[in-house]
Design a protein around this motif. Structure first.
Motif, mmCIF file in Angstrom:
data_model
loop_
_atom_site.group_PDB
_atom_site.id
_atom_site.type_symbol
_atom_site.label_atom_id
_atom_site.label_comp_id
_atom_site.label_asym_id
_atom_site.label_seq_id
_atom_site.Cartn_x
_atom_site.Cartn_y
_atom_site.Cartn_z
ATOM 1 N N ASP A 41 0.831 -1.207 0.000
ATOM 2 C CA ASP A 41 0.000 0.000 0.000
ATOM 3 C C ASP A 41 0.866 1.258 0.000
ATOM 4 O O ASP A 41 0.566 2.222 -0.707
ATOM 5 C CB ASP A 41 -0.950 0.014 1.202
ATOM 6 N N LEU A 42 1.933 1.242 0.790
ATOM 7 C CA LEU A 42 2.848 2.381 0.819
ATOM 8 C C LEU A 42 3.530 2.548 -0.537
ATOM 9 O O LEU A 42 3.660 3.665 -1.037
ATOM 10 C CB LEU A 42 3.894 2.213 1.924
ATOM 11 N N ASP A 44 2.361 1.733 -3.415
ATOM 12 C CA ASP A 44 1.363 2.301 -4.322
ATOM 13 C C ASP A 44 1.180 3.793 -4.052
ATOM 14 O O ASP A 44 1.096 4.598 -4.979
ATOM 15 C CB ASP A 44 0.022 1.583 -4.187
ATOM 16 N N GLN A 45 1.111 4.158 -2.768
ATOM 17 C CA GLN A 45 0.943 5.556 -2.379
ATOM 18 C C GLN A 45 2.110 6.398 -2.898
ATOM 19 O O GLN A 45 1.917 7.537 -3.321
ATOM 20 C CB GLN A 45 0.844 5.653 -0.857
#
Length: 177
Positions: A41-42, A44-45
């Motif tokens: 997720d990080l 992707d962020q």
């Protein structure tokens, strides 16, 4: 150009966009493949592409402003997943002849250096990896253009040494007996 050189140059350009008189900034350097695997997720962020394996610089919380940077670094130890670190810091540089007239106390030195007519401000970005790779970039306020940024592995060896020490394994004294 190595991945570390690219990261240092990117951090220098990013810092230049923010202007001068900024506090020191510390970054953990991590492999993007490992980051994507551990923290998708990080990744992707941050917009890290899945098919690129390079180094990501993750800015850390602000450093304490009431201590010398050397003292702050001496208290830092990175976990094994961090492959390196980088520091952005600004310093006042005086010509060699001005150093003969430096006052005794730190407060007087800061005042003297800040007001010296021949002073120059520099922004230094230093990055080190666990494998011993080092790179630095330095920009002068008097020559504040991208084409006048100095770059190389040995620009600021003492600061690179202090950063490298944060990557050394912490040795428990009880384990050595």
């Amino acid at each position: 150009m190595t991945h570390l050189e690219e990261v240092v140059r990117d951090l220098e350009r990013h810092s230049a966009e923010g202007g001068w008189d900024a506090p020191p900034r510390l970054y953990a350097l991590v492999g993007t493949a490992e980051l994507r695997a551990e923290e998708p997720d990080l990744a992707d962020q941050l917009g890290l592409p899945a098919d690129v394996d390079t180094i990501a610089a993750l800015e850390q919380p602000p450093l304490p402003g009431d201590k010398a940077i050397e003292d702050v670094l001496a208290a830092i130890a990175w976990p094994d997943g961090v492959m390196g670190c980088a520091l952005v810091v600004e310093r006042i540089v005086l010509p060699p002849d001005a150093e003969d007239e430096l006052p005794e106390t730190e407060a007087e030195m800061v005042s003297y250096a800040s007001g010296h007519p021949a002073r120059d401000d520099v922004r230094v970005v230093v990055g080190v990896l666990r494998d011993g790779t080092r790179h630095a970039a330095m920009r002068s306020r008097k020559h504040d253009t991208d084409d006048e940024v100095l770059s190389g592995p040995d620009l600021v060896p003492a600061l690179a040494d202090a950063l490298a020490a944060t990557l050394e394994p912490d040795i428990d004294p009880d384990e050595t007996n």
